[in-house]
Design an enzyme around this catalytic site. Structure first.
Site, PDB file in Angstrom:
ATOM      1  N   HIS A 245      -0.263  15.819  37.883  1.00  0.00           N
ATOM      2  CA  HIS A 245       0.194  17.248  38.226  1.00  0.00           C
ATOM      3  C   HIS A 245       0.481  18.052  37.035  1.00  0.00           C
ATOM      4  O   HIS A 245       1.116  19.297  37.087  1.00  0.00           O
ATOM      5  CB  HIS A 245       0.988  17.915  39.420  1.00  0.00           C
TER       6      HIS A 245
ATOM      7  N   LYS B 132      -3.786  32.219  46.305  1.00  0.00           N
ATOM      8  CA  LYS B 132      -3.190  33.069  47.456  1.00  0.00           C
ATOM      9  C   LYS B 132      -3.471  34.461  47.216  1.00  0.00           C
ATOM     10  O   LYS B 132      -3.846  35.320  48.334  1.00  0.00           O
ATOM     11  CB  LYS B 132      -1.913  32.557  47.749  1.00  0.00           C
TER      12      LYS B 132
ATOM     13  N   THR C   3      -1.280  27.486  42.189  1.00  0.00           N
ATOM     14  CA  THR C   3      -1.932  27.618  43.643  1.00  0.00           C
ATOM     15  C   THR C   3      -1.561  29.135  44.315  1.00  0.00           C
ATOM     16  O   THR C   3      -2.313  29.568  44.972  1.00  0.00           O
ATOM     17  CB  THR C   3      -1.287  26.809  44.594  1.00  0.00           C
TER      18      THR C   3
ATOM     19  N   LYS D 172       6.759  32.630  41.656  1.00  0.00           N
ATOM     20  CA  LYS D 172       6.531  31.279  41.082  1.00  0.00           C
ATOM     21  C   LYS D 172       7.932  30.927  40.800  1.00  0.00           C
ATOM     22  O   LYS D 172       8.752  31.534  40.414  1.00  0.00           O
ATOM     23  CB  LYS D 172       5.703  31.061  40.171  1.00  0.00           C
ATOM     24  N   ARG D 173       7.937  29.320  40.735  1.00  0.00           N
ATOM     25  CA  ARG D 173       9.364  28.998  40.148  1.00  0.00           C
ATOM     26  C   ARG D 173       9.461  29.608  38.660  1.00  0.00           C
ATOM     27  O   ARG D 173       8.327  30.013  38.013  1.00  0.00           O
ATOM     28  CB  ARG D 173       9.048  27.261  39.828  1.00  0.00           C
TER      29      ARG D 173
ATOM     30  N   LYS E 232       5.737  29.386  32.250  1.00  0.00           N
ATOM     31  CA  LYS E 232       5.134  30.484  33.090  1.00  0.00           C
ATOM     32  C   LYS E 232       5.215  32.016  32.740  1.00  0.00           C
ATOM     33  O   LYS E 232       4.615  32.714  33.132  1.00  0.00           O
ATOM     34  CB  LYS E 232       5.785  30.285  34.617  1.00  0.00           C
TER      35      LYS E 232
HETATM   36  C1  26Q Z   1      10.514  14.055  39.149  1.00  0.00           C
HETATM   37  C2  26Q Z   1      11.482  12.968  39.063  1.00  0.00           C
HETATM   38  C3  26Q Z   1      12.593  13.286  39.413  1.00  0.00           C
HETATM   39  C4  26Q Z   1      12.875  14.560  39.856  1.00  0.00           C
HETATM   40  C5  26Q Z   1      12.118  15.606  40.127  1.00  0.00           C
HETATM   41  C6  26Q Z   1      10.862  15.111  39.801  1.00  0.00           C
HETATM   42  C7  26Q Z   1       9.776  16.276  40.114  1.00  0.00           C
HETATM   43  C8  26Q Z   1       9.877  16.890  41.202  1.00  0.00           C
HETATM   44  C9  26Q Z   1       8.757  18.277  41.593  1.00  0.00           C
HETATM   45  C10 26Q Z   1       8.865  16.466  38.835  1.00  0.00           C
HETATM   46  C11 26Q Z   1       7.786  17.445  39.431  1.00  0.00           C
HETATM   47  C12 26Q Z   1       7.867  18.175  40.397  1.00  0.00           C
HETATM   48  C13 26Q Z   1       6.852  19.337  40.901  1.00  0.00           C
HETATM   49  C14 26Q Z   1       5.697  19.516  40.077  1.00  0.00           C
HETATM   50  C15 26Q Z   1       4.994  20.635  40.522  1.00  0.00           C
HETATM   51  O1  26Q Z   1       5.232  21.530  41.218  1.00  0.00           O
HETATM   52  N1  26Q Z   1       3.822  20.849  39.724  1.00  0.00           N
HETATM   53  C16 26Q Z   1       2.660  21.692  40.135  1.00  0.00           C
HETATM   54  O2  26Q Z   1       1.958  21.258  40.893  1.00  0.00           O
HETATM   55  C17 26Q Z   1       1.070  22.282  41.459  1.00  0.00           C
HETATM   56  C18 26Q Z   1       0.169  21.559  42.491  1.00  0.00           C
HETATM   57  O3  26Q Z   1      -0.787  20.689  41.734  1.00  0.00           O
HETATM   58  C19 26Q Z   1       0.096  22.851  40.458  1.00  0.00           C
HETATM   59  O4  26Q Z   1      -0.633  23.672  40.905  1.00  0.00           O
HETATM   60  C20 26Q Z   1       1.013  23.198  39.181  1.00  0.00           C
HETATM   61  O5  26Q Z   1       0.136  23.968  38.161  1.00  0.00           O
HETATM   62  C21 26Q Z   1       2.199  22.333  39.082  1.00  0.00           C
HETATM   63  O6  26Q Z   1       2.985  22.895  37.944  1.00  0.00           O
END
Ligand code: 26Q
Length: 834
Positions: free
Chosen positions: A376, A679, A675, A567-568, A573
């Site tokens: 991702h 929407k 995503t 979004k976050r 972004k």
């Molecule tokens: C990893 C290790 C330790 C702590 C936290 C994490 C962690 C947690 C969540 C790393 C990444 C995330 C989330 C990532 C994320 O949401 N990525 C998004 O994924 C979407 C679905 O594929 C994409 O549409 C977005 O572009 C992407 O940013």
């Protein structure tokens, strides 16, 4: 006090009536509601509060979903079909009740049943607190996939973590984000079924030792430092309009009952209880970052904990039906949602070799045929890696296994590329360039048969950048599966008036087959239909305006263009690029109060990671600009800037239907897919966006003329950086940009304090790693086009209709169809809805 509900209906099949636990008519639902209120919650109807009522209806829906889940499990078991296990550290489901009623097809019946009791369904729905077991896109994707898997009838089980505290609730204090603990389990959770009997021990820490088994084989034993027990909690995920309901099995950690029992007997009561506290800590809280938290032991333990429980559970299920482990991979496909569960590769090897005495080669054949990995992110700093020393102290046996996987893997690489030591170092599962790290993406890639990106551009860039060596080595492993979102939640549930219009015009089939929305195209220019389309949008805007008044204390005009970025909060972004545009509009209006400007309401929402200073400063900036703009009487009806607090699934649902303009403005090459963009498109918003992530495909699908494109391409971004990007020079040359930034730097929006936003402005002038300044002019020009287009309602409405009509590809049903066919090789097993 009222009497308990009518006793004649207590048994399950009152003569001549529908069964109260499964019946779908208003009468059965009313009786079930009253029974649940009395017998599950122990409340009399006349004193039940709103939350009791919500829970009684929730149990009523749950019984009906459970019936389907039981039938579905039986049907899957009988079929011996291959099952997909979706492993994800996050599932961001959103509120259950509305979705459950929708899937069961009993929303109107429930409304009628409640109306008969003088109650409002909408008020009950508003009571539900959502399970926020995810950060953002990745967790929500997992939830959309669960919905599509059930709807398509794919035998599947989701595995994850039952965090006691999910993502924090966001409050805003003086324009700053404050984090509040998410106590979502406070009043109990009617949607889960605790399965105390389904539990597994998970080892942590300690050391390993070799031994010789009864058959004279040398084997390894892992002597743990401590153990934790994982308890299954099942949530049923109903498909829409089908009999299938799949399971989402989340693990929560407990102390093993016997552990330190001896200490307890010896009188070390405190010590024994303390151990329990350690164990329970494991699943206490979701890490609120959407990037790896460097060196956080507890996070690694969480990941291993849920993966180990899940694989042990799959092996249990596999053996229960009498199968041998030799064909494990024929019965299970395991999808890794990012690298968070990638330790599963080493864990399955350990289970097969250490616990079930399989030889290495056979175990490896099974493992690599089982796993597939979804990436991702392209950001090298967001690729998960763990210091070897930390890894070893938590998972000593897995480190040995990873070393052995690596030894054998690098042996093959050496044969393919003799003498290419640098390539070897780049491909290795261990990063040895400085402090040694385990590279989780490498483990997931080597240990599986497929790797995919989440949008076409992202998958291409993966092959060219972070995964290039792996692509050269095994090009056949690489796939693209573009993300999707579920139209059940994000159109039908979120936007009932639009759904009703679509039902009337193209038939109700679109909810399961979004391609049928193409039937709207012939009506795109029809004035009567356009008027209906605008009325739907207008009502949604009015509803959102009411929420904005309630939550932001600010009145906005539903006739203005609703320009939305939710979004976050992340620098890549570029919410702050959006702010620069708004400040530029403000400047123009101040300089020329008669300027002919399209009235606009800028709407933001999103959480920042608690430790991400710059993201929190961006939230403050949005509020500060809003404070000045919204208080200026000369701007009334022309410009408004609002920030909706606590962006989550529940709060997001009313936003997409109300948007005219969707802001998808990340620096090209950095948003893997996005995503939210999908929407918005489904709900008839037009996009202003860069050629990034799935925007590229959305633009191709809806037609280039129906999308506002701007900015550098990923390739141009790469080149600009390579050639030495100097934002300061852009600033010096561009008078309007200079005025815009200078106004922020002057303290105009910070009550005269020039220090507040200095880190932000200095960051842009000094480095600007996300190239806001490079894209500033193009963004403003595109916004100018948007503003002009909005003044022509017939043209705008045509574009809006075509966006919805052509959004079918972005249904998560299509994504799941792609995975099922190309990667998992699983067949749907529909269960009849009867
Ligand atoms: C990893 C290790 C330790 C702590 C936290 C994490 C962690 C947690 C969540 C790393 C990444 C995330 C989330 C990532 C994320 O949401 N990525 C998004 O994924 C979407 C679905 O594929 C994409 O549409 C977005 O572009 C992407 O940013």
């Amino acid at each position: 006090m009222t009497k308990p509900a009518d006793t004649k209906t207590r048994n399950n099949r009152p003569s001549g009536r529908e069964p109260t636990r499964t019946g779908r008519g208003p009468e059965a639902l009313r009786q079930a509601y009253l029974d649940n209120l009395f017998y599950v919650l122990g409340r009399f109807a006349d004193i039940a509060g709103p939350h009791d009522r919500y829970q009684a209806l929730a149990y009523t829906a749950r019984d009906r979903v459970l019936q389907r889940a039981m039938r579905t499990q039986q049907a899957y078991k009988d079929s011996h079909a291959r099952t997909l296990a979706y492993l994800s550290a996050e599932f961001l489901l959103g509120p259950h009740l509305g979705n459950a009623l929708l899937s069961l097809g009993i929303t109107e019946e429930a409304r009628e049943a409640l109306a008969g009791l003088g109650l409002s369904l909408d008020e009950l729905l508003a009571e539900e607190e959502e399970p926020g077991l995810g950060n953002g896109g990745l967790g929500r994707l997992a939830a959309c996939f669960m919905d599509s898997l059930a709807t398509l009838g794919v035998p599947a089980i989701g595995y994850g973590i039952r965090y006691e505290f999910g993502i924090f609730d966001q409050a805003i204090r003086d324009g700053w984000q404050a984090e509040l603990t998410d106590r979502w389990l406070r009043w109990g959770n009617p949607w889960e079924l605790p399965r105390q009997r389904i539990n597994f021990l998970v080892k942590l820490g300690g050391h390993t030792e070799p031994y010789t088994d009864e058959e004279e084989r040398i084997r390894v034993r892992w002597v743990p430092g401590r153990q934790v027990r994982g308890i299954a909690h099942d949530t049923m995920i109903p498909g829409y309009g089908v009999g299938n309901a799949n399971l989402l099995r989340l693990w929560s950690a407990e102390a093993p009952e016997s552990f330190r029992f001896e200490a307890f007997n010896l009188g070390d009561y405190y010590g024994a209880v303390e151990e329990n506290v350690f164990s329970e800590n494991l699943t206490k809280v979701l890490y609120p970052n959407d990037e790896p938290a460097a060196g956080k032991r507890l996070r690694l333990e969480q990941q291993y904990f849920f993966v180990s429980c899940s694989l042990q559970d799959m092996i249990r299920i596999h053996r229960r039906v009498g199968s041998s482990l030799a064909n494990f991979h024929e019965k299970w496909a395991v999808q890794l949602n990012d690298t968070h569960p990638a330790i599963g590769v080493a864990e399955l090897m350990r289970l097969l070799i250490d616990e079930h005495a399989l030889p290495w080669d056979e175990a490896w054949g099974i493992t690599t045929r089982t796993f597939a990995y979804t990436n991702h992110t392209l950001l090298p700093e967001a690729l998960e890696r763990w210091p070897v020393s930390l890894f070893e102290s938590v998972l000593p046996r897995h480190l040995e296994i990873i070393y052995e996987i690596n030894r054998r893997f690098l042996e093959e690489v050496r044969l393919r590329y003799p003498g290419d030591g640098e390539r070897l170092a780049r491909l290795s599962l261990i990063d040895e360039s400085g402090e040694r790290y385990v590279r989780m993406a490498h483990l997931a890639t080597v240990g599986g048969h497929a790797v995919n990106g989440v949008a076409a551009l992202h998958s291409e860039l993966l092959k060219q950048t972070v995964m290039r060596d792996f692509y050269e080595l095994s090009p056949e492993k690489f796939h693209n599966v573009t993300n999707g979102v579920t139209p059940r939640r994000f159109v039908r549930l979120a936007n009932p008036p639009l759904a009703a219009l679509l039902d009337r015009v193209v038939g109700t089939g679109w909810t399961r087959d979004m391609a049928t929305l193409k039937g709207l195209e012939p009506l795109a220019d029809d004035p009567g239909f356009q008027a209906e389309w605008r009325a739907v949008k207008r009502a949604a805007k009015q509803a959102l305006a009411t929420r904005i008044a309630r939550d932001c204390g600010c009145s906005v005009d539903p006739n203005s263009m609703f320009d939305v970025q939710v979004k976050r909060i992340h620098e890549y972004k570029r919410q702050h690029l959006n702010v620069l545009h708004l400040v530029s509009l403000y400047l123009r209006l101040k300089q020329d109060p008669n300027a002919d400007l399209t009235p606009r309401t800028a709407i933001f929402a999103g959480k920042a990671a608690p430790g991400y200073f710059m993201a929190k400063l961006i939230i403050k900036l949005i509020h500060s600009v809003g404070e000045v703009v919204n208080a200026d009487p000369t701007l009334a009806g022309r410009l408004r800037v609002v920030f909706l607090p606590d962006f989550n699934v529940k709060n997001a649902q009313p936003i997409y239907p109300a948007a005219d303009l969707s802001e998808q403005i990340s620096t090209a090459g950095l948003e893997a897919s996005g995503t939210g963009n999908m929407k918005f498109t489904m709900n008839g918003a037009l996009t202003i966006g860069t050629l990034d992530g799935a925007n590229v495909e959305i633009r191709d699908a809806v037609g280039h003329e129906n999308f506002f494109l701007f900015g550098l391409s990923a390739e141009e971004v790469r080149r600009a950086k390579a050639e030495g990007y100097r934002p300061w020079e852009i600033y010096q040359r561009n008078q309007h940009l200079k005025e815009t930034l200078d106004l922020i730097a002057s303290g105009h929006f910070s009550r005269g304090d020039p220090e507040l936003f200095r880190p932000l402005v200095d960051g842009l002038l000094g480095h600007d790693p996300y190239l806001l300044l490079a894209d500033f002019d193009a963004y403003l020009a595109a916004q100018g086009e948007v503003a002009r287009a909005y003044l022509d309602p017939a043209h705008w409405t045509r574009m809006s209709i075509l966006n919805t009509a052509r959004s079918g590809r972005f249904s998560s049903d299509r994504s799941i169809g792609d995975y099922a066919e190309r990667i998992w090789k699983v067949q749907p097993m529909p269960v009849s809805d009867g």
